[in-house]
Design a protein around this motif. Structure first.
Motif, PDB file in Angstrom:
ATOM      1  N   ASN A 178      13.060  -7.860  -4.437  1.00 27.35           N
ATOM      2  CA  ASN A 178      13.795  -8.164  -3.198  1.00 27.35           C
ATOM      3  C   ASN A 178      13.403  -9.512  -2.602  1.00 27.35           C
ATOM      4  OD1 ASN A 178      14.686  -5.439  -3.341  1.00 27.35           O
ATOM      5  ND2 ASN A 178      12.819  -4.784  -2.304  1.00 27.35           N
ATOM      6  N   SER A 179      12.501 -10.251  -3.280  1.00 26.66           N
ATOM      7  CA  SER A 179      11.950 -11.497  -2.705  1.00 26.66           C
ATOM      8  C   SER A 179      11.371 -11.248  -1.318  1.00 26.66           C
ATOM      9  CB  SER A 179      13.021 -12.591  -2.606  1.00 26.66           C
ATOM     10  OG  SER A 179      13.236 -13.169  -3.841  1.00 26.66           O
ATOM     11  N   SER A 180      10.641 -10.182  -1.181  1.00 25.64           N
ATOM     12  CA  SER A 180      10.030  -9.865   0.113  1.00 25.64           C
ATOM     13  C   SER A 180       8.729 -10.649   0.297  1.00 25.64           C
ATOM     14  CB  SER A 180       9.735  -8.366   0.188  1.00 25.64           C
ATOM     15  OG  SER A 180       8.930  -8.094   1.316  1.00 25.64           O
ATOM     16  N   ALA A 181       8.516 -11.108   1.529  1.00 23.22           N
ATOM     17  CA  ALA A 181       7.283 -11.839   1.847  1.00 23.22           C
ATOM     18  C   ALA A 181       6.316 -10.964   2.644  1.00 23.22           C
ATOM     19  CB  ALA A 181       7.613 -13.102   2.635  1.00 23.22           C
ATOM     20  N   MET A 182       6.540  -9.651   2.606  1.00 22.14           N
ATOM     21  CA  MET A 182       5.753  -8.746   3.454  1.00 22.14           C
ATOM     22  C   MET A 182       4.256  -8.789   3.150  1.00 22.14           C
ATOM     23  SD  MET A 182       7.498  -6.960   5.730  1.00 22.14           S
ATOM     24  CE  MET A 182       7.174  -5.223   5.943  1.00 22.14           C
ATOM     25  N   LEU A 183       3.875  -8.946   1.879  1.00 23.92           N
ATOM     26  CA  LEU A 183       2.441  -8.931   1.570  1.00 23.92           C
ATOM     27  C   LEU A 183       1.762 -10.150   2.198  1.00 23.92           C
ATOM     28  CD1 LEU A 183       0.469  -7.050   0.037  1.00 23.92           C
ATOM     29  CD2 LEU A 183       0.541  -8.671  -1.848  1.00 23.92           C
ATOM     30  N   PHE A 184       2.388 -11.304   2.037  1.00 26.01           N
ATOM     31  CA  PHE A 184       1.846 -12.537   2.623  1.00 26.01           C
ATOM     32  C   PHE A 184       1.756 -12.419   4.149  1.00 26.01           C
ATOM     33  CE2 PHE A 184       3.237 -16.481   4.785  1.00 26.01           C
ATOM     34  CZ  PHE A 184       2.109 -17.256   4.604  1.00 26.01           C
ATOM     35  N   VAL A 185       2.869 -12.073   4.784  1.00 23.13           N
ATOM     36  CA  VAL A 185       2.897 -12.036   6.258  1.00 23.13           C
ATOM     37  C   VAL A 185       1.926 -10.974   6.778  1.00 23.13           C
ATOM     38  CG1 VAL A 185       4.344 -11.730   8.307  1.00 23.13           C
ATOM     39  CG2 VAL A 185       5.271 -12.891   6.305  1.00 23.13           C
ATOM     40  N   SER A 186       1.877  -9.835   6.111  1.00 19.37           N
ATOM     41  CA  SER A 186       0.986  -8.770   6.581  1.00 19.37           C
ATOM     42  C   SER A 186      -0.484  -9.165   6.448  1.00 19.37           C
ATOM     43  CB  SER A 186       1.255  -7.467   5.828  1.00 19.37           C
ATOM     44  OG  SER A 186       0.868  -7.568   4.477  1.00 19.37           O
ATOM     45  N   SER A 236      -4.110  -6.072  -0.542  1.00 14.38           N
ATOM     46  CA  SER A 236      -3.700  -4.672  -0.663  1.00 14.38           C
ATOM     47  C   SER A 236      -2.411  -4.380   0.108  1.00 14.38           C
ATOM     48  CB  SER A 236      -4.833  -3.782  -0.132  1.00 14.38           C
ATOM     49  OG  SER A 236      -4.355  -2.479   0.078  1.00 14.38           O
ATOM     50  N   LEU A 237      -1.649  -3.423  -0.440  1.00 16.68           N
ATOM     51  CA  LEU A 237      -0.428  -2.951   0.238  1.00 16.68           C
ATOM     52  C   LEU A 237      -0.740  -2.334   1.596  1.00 16.68           C
ATOM     53  CD1 LEU A 237       1.623  -1.090  -2.531  1.00 16.68           C
ATOM     54  CD2 LEU A 237       2.205  -3.251  -1.446  1.00 16.68           C
ATOM     55  N   LYS A 238      -1.968  -1.909   1.805  1.00 14.51           N
ATOM     56  CA  LYS A 238      -2.297  -1.263   3.091  1.00 14.51           C
ATOM     57  C   LYS A 238      -2.123  -2.252   4.247  1.00 14.51           C
ATOM     58  CE  LYS A 238      -7.312  -1.950   3.101  1.00 14.51           C
ATOM     59  NZ  LYS A 238      -8.636  -1.366   3.111  1.00 14.51           N
ATOM     60  N   ASN A 239      -2.135  -3.556   3.936  1.00 15.69           N
ATOM     61  CA  ASN A 239      -1.867  -4.550   4.983  1.00 15.69           C
ATOM     62  C   ASN A 239      -0.430  -4.435   5.487  1.00 15.69           C
ATOM     63  OD1 ASN A 239      -4.365  -6.303   5.200  1.00 15.69           O
ATOM     64  ND2 ASN A 239      -4.007  -6.362   2.997  1.00 15.69           N
ATOM     65  N   ILE A 240       0.491  -4.091   4.583  1.00 17.78           N
ATOM     66  CA  ILE A 240       1.898  -3.949   4.987  1.00 17.78           C
ATOM     67  C   ILE A 240       2.028  -2.753   5.930  1.00 17.78           C
ATOM     68  CG2 ILE A 240       4.253  -3.483   4.196  1.00 17.78           C
ATOM     69  CD1 ILE A 240       3.666  -5.055   1.682  1.00 17.78           C
ATOM     70  N   ALA A 241       1.361  -1.666   5.587  1.00 19.73           N
ATOM     71  CA  ALA A 241       1.397  -0.486   6.468  1.00 19.73           C
ATOM     72  C   ALA A 241       0.831  -0.845   7.834  1.00 19.73           C
ATOM     73  CB  ALA A 241       0.602   0.655   5.835  1.00 19.73           C
ATOM     74  N   ARG A 242      -0.251  -1.624   7.820  1.00 20.12           N
ATOM     75  CA  ARG A 242      -0.880  -2.006   9.079  1.00 20.12           C
ATOM     76  C   ARG A 242       0.041  -2.908   9.906  1.00 20.12           C
ATOM     77  NH1 ARG A 242      -3.868  -4.654  12.249  1.00 20.12           N
ATOM     78  NH2 ARG A 242      -5.465  -3.479  13.336  1.00 20.12           N
ATOM     79  N   MET A 243       0.746  -3.829   9.223  1.00 24.31           N
ATOM     80  CA  MET A 243       1.652  -4.718   9.953  1.00 24.31           C
ATOM     81  C   MET A 243       2.809  -3.923  10.557  1.00 24.31           C
ATOM     82  SD  MET A 243       3.609  -8.205   8.875  1.00 24.31           S
ATOM     83  CE  MET A 243       4.954  -7.523   7.939  1.00 24.31           C
ATOM     84  N   ASN A 244       3.322  -2.961   9.821  1.00 23.89           N
ATOM     85  CA  ASN A 244       4.407  -2.131  10.365  1.00 23.89           C
ATOM     86  C   ASN A 244       3.955  -1.403  11.624  1.00 23.89           C
ATOM     87  OD1 ASN A 244       6.215  -2.900   8.408  1.00 23.89           O
ATOM     88  ND2 ASN A 244       5.766  -1.187   7.036  1.00 23.89           N
ATOM     89  N   GLN A 245       2.702  -0.952  11.595  1.00 16.79           N
ATOM     90  CA  GLN A 245       2.116  -0.271  12.755  1.00 16.79           C
ATOM     91  C   GLN A 245       2.014  -1.253  13.934  1.00 16.79           C
ATOM     92  OE1 GLN A 245      -1.950   0.741  11.926  1.00 16.79           O
ATOM     93  NE2 GLN A 245      -1.828   2.711  12.910  1.00 16.79           N
ATOM     94  N   GLU A 246       1.516  -2.453  13.641  1.00 15.99           N
ATOM     95  CA  GLU A 246       1.396  -3.505  14.666  1.00 15.99           C
ATOM     96  C   GLU A 246       2.760  -3.820  15.265  1.00 15.99           C
ATOM     97  OE1 GLU A 246      -1.028  -6.076  15.782  1.00 15.99           O
ATOM     98  OE2 GLU A 246      -2.450  -4.545  15.167  1.00 15.99           O
TER      99      GLU A 246
END
Ligand code: SF4
Ligand code: FES
Length: 255
Positions: A178-186, A236-246
């Motif tokens: 999907n060309s997602s930048a979620m890992l970087f941003v998170s 880690s992908l757990k950063n994405i979960a944390r960013m969603n929470q934030e």
């Protein structure tokens, strides 16, 4: 080693590109991947390697050549940064390949990373995301408290440090369908929000960085995990979960 290289050549952003074949020889297994491309380029320049299509030397990004700067973006045999795990292209050695092998080399593929030339892509979209919130505003005049004097729980310090190892290379985007930048941003959001120095701006930071990420044309995360596998720094992908929470918490604020 003798190798056949199939490399994406494209003279400019609006030009048509194509894969072009090159033969290289006398490649030592102790060379880095970028040193191997240096050998190719020297051969193209001195005429000992056939410059098919008259493209000239292959343009590619690099700077530190030791896994720090995140510049050496290449898709090698269908993998971001090639077959090694936990390494950037500049840390990849030719011993990972076999004599006589054919190697496919392409630039990052993403709408948000347009091709400049050959293997060079424009990753200024990452810079604009950082400008939107990837910083802390610290008053450095007067009696600023020493950062080391502020107690931080060990678990938070460790997690923030791990997130801070992201070098902004963009392999996560290139390897995501999907060309997602979620890992970087998170990684950037997590690094700053876990520390007291970043707490003041945490709500507007996550909102502004996610907004900018969306405006740059990156896709959504669908949890395939390809980014985590290809990330040279093991973010880690757990950063994405944390960013969603934030982000959820911040969306209830007016900041
Ligand atoms: S999260 Fe990993 S792959 Fe993505 S930019 Fe940071 S270091 Fe590169
Ligand atoms: S050239 Fe700096 S990380 Fe590869």
């Amino acid at each position: 080693m003798k190798l056949t290289l199939k490399i994406w050549r494209q003279n400019g952003p609006e030009e048509k590109g194509e894969m072009v074949d090159y033969q290289v020889s006398d490649i030592s297994e102790d060379m880095s991947f970028l040193e191997m491309i240096d050998v190719l380029n020297e051969g193209i320049i001195d005429g000992s390697i056939d410059d098919k299509g008259n493209y000239g030397p292959v343009a590619f990004d690099h700077d530190c050549r030791e896994g720090i700067c995140g510049m050496c973006s290449m898709y090698i045999n269908g993998e971001a940064h090639g077959p090694g795990r936990g390494v950037t292209t500049c840390q990849l050695h030719m011993r990972e390949f076999n004599d006589g092998e054919t190697i496919y080399i392409e630039p990052w593929r993403s709408k948000a990373f347009p091709i400049v030339k050959d293997l060079v892509t424009d990753r200024s979209s990452f810079d604009r995301i950082m400008q939107a919130g990837g910083y802390v505003s610290v008053n450095t005049s007067g009696n600023t408290q020493d950062g080391n004097a502020i107690p931080i729980p060990k678990e938070n310090a460790d997690w923030a440090f791990d997130a801070a190892t992201c070098i902004g290379c963009g392999a996560c985007v290139a390897s995501c369908k999907n060309s997602s930048a979620m890992l970087f941003v998170s990684a950037k959001v997590t690094q700053l929000s876990l520390l007291p120095q970043g707490d003041v701006e945490r709500n507007r930071r996550v909102k502004n960085m996610v907004k900018q990420m969306d405006e740059e044309g990156f896709g959504n995360c669908t949890n395939t995990g390809a980014c985590e596998v290809e990330c040279p720094k093991g973010i880690s992908l757990k950063n994405i979960a944390r960013m969603n929470q934030e982000y959820l918490k911040a969306s209830f604020t007016t900041e």
